[in-house]
Design an enzyme around this catalytic site. Structure first.
Site, PDB file in Angstrom:
ATOM      1  N   ASP A   3       6.083  16.596  35.135  1.00 28.15           N
ATOM      2  CA  ASP A   3       7.175  15.755  34.638  1.00 28.15           C
ATOM      3  C   ASP A   3       7.924  16.398  33.480  1.00 28.15           C
ATOM      4  OD1 ASP A   3       6.282  13.985  36.505  1.00 28.15           O
ATOM      5  OD2 ASP A   3       5.360  12.597  35.084  1.00 28.15           O
ATOM      6  N   ASP A  36       3.781  17.676  16.531  1.00 27.21           N
ATOM      7  CA  ASP A  36       2.645  16.941  17.061  1.00 27.21           C
ATOM      8  C   ASP A  36       1.488  17.901  17.322  1.00 27.21           C
ATOM      9  OD1 ASP A  36       1.141  14.908  18.802  1.00 27.21           O
ATOM     10  OD2 ASP A  36       2.998  13.821  18.392  1.00 27.21           O
ATOM     11  N   HIS A  42      -1.729  14.079  22.920  1.00 21.79           N
ATOM     12  CA  HIS A  42      -0.798  13.194  22.223  1.00 21.79           C
ATOM     13  C   HIS A  42       0.629  13.751  22.264  1.00 21.79           C
ATOM     14  CE1 HIS A  42       1.087  11.101  18.767  1.00 21.79           C
ATOM     15  NE2 HIS A  42       0.226  10.130  19.042  1.00 21.79           N
ATOM     16  N   ASN A  66       0.338   2.385  11.933  1.00 22.49           N
ATOM     17  CA  ASN A  66      -0.451   1.441  12.720  1.00 22.49           C
ATOM     18  C   ASN A  66      -1.367   0.605  11.843  1.00 22.49           C
ATOM     19  OD1 ASN A  66       0.698   2.420  15.059  1.00 22.49           O
ATOM     20  ND2 ASN A  66      -0.959   3.843  15.492  1.00 22.49           N
ATOM     21  N   SER A  73       3.553   5.452  17.566  1.00 22.99           N
ATOM     22  CA  SER A  73       3.865   6.797  18.054  1.00 22.99           C
ATOM     23  C   SER A  73       4.865   6.757  19.204  1.00 22.99           C
ATOM     24  CB  SER A  73       2.596   7.527  18.493  1.00 22.99           C
ATOM     25  OG  SER A  73       1.927   8.078  17.399  1.00 22.99           O
TER      26      SER A  73
END
Length: 386
Positions: A70, A61, A96, A203, A267
């Site tokens: 986190d 990515d 992203h 998409n 995604s």
């Protein structure tokens, strides 16, 4: 080796679809309550067996912010195959990729880790491989042309550096999309090493449903997106290669700089599937990619009539059901190394000895017998002369 210019220009994040919202307060009621996807895929039931311990998911990515609360202590050192572009502290860096990593392996933070994003495999490790830049990175166009081979190189690098699952929330679903031999070969290399490969289906549901790569390469587990109601998300590409579906609308995830994002697209759906595979591999590390694919498809929820369709693949992933079904599976037998070549091109590899009456068998045995007779005669002659 060079990439086709059109292909290099078209490769993009499969969720241009990631929308940045105002920072969401890191409270349990603000984040956890909105993570509807975990409930939809029965994550809590799966966690009774495993949370992904011992598994490494390679996230190919835009990079991952390892300092996000986190994800702290969850992210391994990054491999950057781009080498330029935005860096830590920049708005156009790792947004992203950090989001996808949190969907896979976010573990929350705070007392008892009750706050923040919880991923589907919160005990798995993330191996970031930077192969693309963010859409708003000023160096984006340069990366598209100069680093067109980064995806193929990243797949091979991940396969050689400890990845148990390869997750790709990116792709090319433009009108010029076409397969690239280097990428295809890299995926087959990873699959040959026993590593499942996941990609976003695309998409393009509202834009012609063009075939998307790497989703359409053989062996890839291509994931479409569904909504809260279990319906196909309108943007989700419908095509023959759809394997399974996963949550892909209004997905809460970590962003860079300790922030949070809400996103939609195939995604996050692919990230959910990658996390589900991490759970399966944690409990059953010796299953092959084909066996894992079968587990996901045979245990999916809301299976379409006929077993699959282009909207949902085999249905919504259910890692809890897959883990239960995996208890009855045995690891796939290992092929002899000398039989690794494909029969179509190189023959079948090792075979059993042919019967004695096979006509072509007389030559080697006759030659061996003749050789033994000559050796015996020579020995007797030597003894006689002495």
């Amino acid at each position: 080796m060079t990439q086709t210019p059109l292909r290099a220009a078209a490769l993009t994040l499969a969720s241009a679809a990631l929308t940045v919202l105002p920072a969401v307060p890191a409270r349990a009621d603000a984040i956890r309550a909105q993570e509807w996807g975990l409930q939809a895929v029965h994550a809590q039931q799966a966690w009774r067996t495993t949370k992904g311990e011992g598994v490494t998911v390679a996230v190919l990515d835009t990079g991952v912010d390892a300092n996000h609360p986190d994800l702290q202590d969850q992210v391994l050192p990054e491999k950057d195959l781009v080498g330029f572009g935005a860096g830590p502290g920049d708005a156009a860096w790792a947004r992203h990729g950090t989001g996808m990593a949190s969907v896979i392996a976010g573990h929350g933070h705070g007392a008892g880790r009750q706050d923040g994003v919880l991923g589907i495999a919160p005990a798995a490790k993330i191996l970031p491989v930077r192969v693309i830049l963010e859409d708003n990175d000023p160096q984006r166009e340069r990366a598209r042309t100069e680093k067109a081979g980064a995806l193929a190189d990243g797949i091979r690098w991940a396969a050689d550096h400890g990845a148990d699952v390869i997750s790709m929330s990116l792709g090319d679903d433009s009108e010029s999309a076409h397969p690239e031999p280097r990428e295809d070969a890299a995926i087959q290399y990873a699959l040959g090493k026993g590593i499942p490969v996941v990609a976003s289906a695309g998409n393009g549901g509202d834009k012609g449903n063009h075939v998307s790569y790497p989703a359409a390469y053989p062996g890839v587990i291509a994931t479409t997106a569904v909504t809260h109601q279990g319906d196909r998300a309108h943007f989700s590409t419908r095509h023959w290669y759809a394997t399974v579906s996963a949550p892909g609308e209004d997905i809460l995830m970590a962003g860079n700089d300790d922030g949070y994002l809400s996103g939609w697209g195939t995604s996050p759906a692919a990230a959910f599937t990658s996390g589900a595979i991490a759970l399966i591999r944690s409990a059953h590390p010796h299953l092959s990619p084909a066996q894992i694919r079968h587990l996901l498809t045979s245990t999916a929820q809301d299976t379409p009539q006929g077993g699959r369709d282009d909207d949902y693949g085999a249905g919504l992933i259910d890692p809890a059901a897959a883990l239960q079904a995996a208890d009855d599976l045995r690891p796939a037998p290992q092929k002899p190394s000398s039989a690794a070549y494909d029969h179509t091109y190189f023959g079948p590899g090792p075979t059993e000895d042919a019967p004695e009456d096979t006509p072509t068998n007389w030559l080697p045995w006759s030659a061996a017998a003749a050789g033994a007779a000559l050796i015996s005669a020579a020995f007797l002659l030597w003894r006689t002369r002495r």
